[in-house]
Scaffold this motif. Structure first.
Motif: not given
Length: 282
Positions: A122-139
């Motif tokens: 859930r946290v990753t799915q809801r954070a996805l728009p922000l992570l897409r913008k930054s081309r981020g990292v998930v651990i």
């Protein structure tokens, strides 16, 4: 080594103690803009002060129950409003339920999946728009019960939940690669986190132990559970790996489940604790 994390916005779930708190300190020390969340406001406040004293930096903290979808939504809204971006998401919140299979209740089963796998999803799915913008990292932080059993007392509830986190990380890394998002999973072995050790000891012995008895048990079990000259891990050992995986130094590492347990020869504290219970209790 400069990991290039200065100014990065980092969110750490379960960040008020143990691995989460050590990771928050490490990111703050690198100059990142750190946000931690956990359920207990008192622990969050203490964690913020701990990081301030260690690093001279005040980090952000939000009380959140990651098993509640509304809380998760509020967390992401806070990140967007306060920070405007998210570069690194560390899904660290988790728990362990250790008991014989026949004794696992429906509540145990649902809670184990909710705070482990469901929360990460859930946290990753809801954070996805922000992570897409930054081309981020998930651990994603899992646990060695994902790949090894703990009997006695039994890990039929916790193990599958932790294993789901590993598989989730692999699938997510594949799917999100086109957005420039890397996803990896850290699988810690025994980590000497005081709250977690005390919880296991109280459960195993059916009572709280005095400090001397606690110290004796830990020292005795550590001596027979790890190779000579080694010890079980510290939260900082896991934090260092998390920081590396989230940095550009690990840009070619994606979809990996990295076990950090000192080696396969190291034995589980939980299993050793329950195996030693008769002698220790006496």
């Amino acid at each position: 080594m400069n990991l290039g994390l200065e100014g990065k916005v980092v969110c750490i779930t379960g960040g008020s103690r143990g691995i989460g708190l050590a990771t928050a300190r490490a990111y703050a020390g690198e100059g990142a803009r750190v946000l931690i969340c956990a359920r207990d406001q008192g622990r969050l406040a203490a964690a913020v002060e701990s990081v301030r004293q260690a690093c001279g930096i005040r980090i952000d903290a939000v009380p959140v129950d990651v098993t509640e979808p509304a809380d998760v939504g509020r967390l992401i809204e806070h990140i967007a409003d306060r920070h405007g971006r998210l570069d690194v998401l560390v899904n660290n919140a988790g728990t362990g339920i250790y008991k014989p299979f026949a004794d696992v209740s429906d509540d145990d089963l649902l809670n184990g999946m909710a705070i482990n796998f469901f929360a990460q999803f859930r946290v990753t799915q809801r954070a996805l728009p922000l992570l897409r913008k930054s081309r981020g990292v998930v651990i994603n932080v899992s646990g060695r019960t994902a790949i090894r059993g703990n009997f006695p007392p039994g890990s039929s509830c916790t193990g599958p939940a932790k294993a789901a986190e590993v598989r989730f990380s692999i699938d997510l890394a594949t799917e999100l690669a086109e957005h420039g998002i890397r996803v990896n999973c850290v699988v810690p072995g025994v980590v000497k986190s005081e709250d977690r050790l005390r919880m296991w000891e109280t459960q195993a012995m059916s009572k709280e132990l005095d400090p001397q008895a606690t110290a004796d048990i830990r020292q005795g079990l550590e001596e027979i559970s790890v190779a000579s000259g080694q010890s079980w891990g510290a939260p900082e050992d896991i934090a260092d790996v998390i920081l590396f995986l989230s940095s550009a130094r690990a840009s070619y590492v994606n979809g990996v489940a990295l076990t950090v347990d000192g080696g396969p020869h190291n034995k589980s504290y939980i299993t050793q604790l329950y195996s030693a219970k008769p002698a220790s209790a006496a």
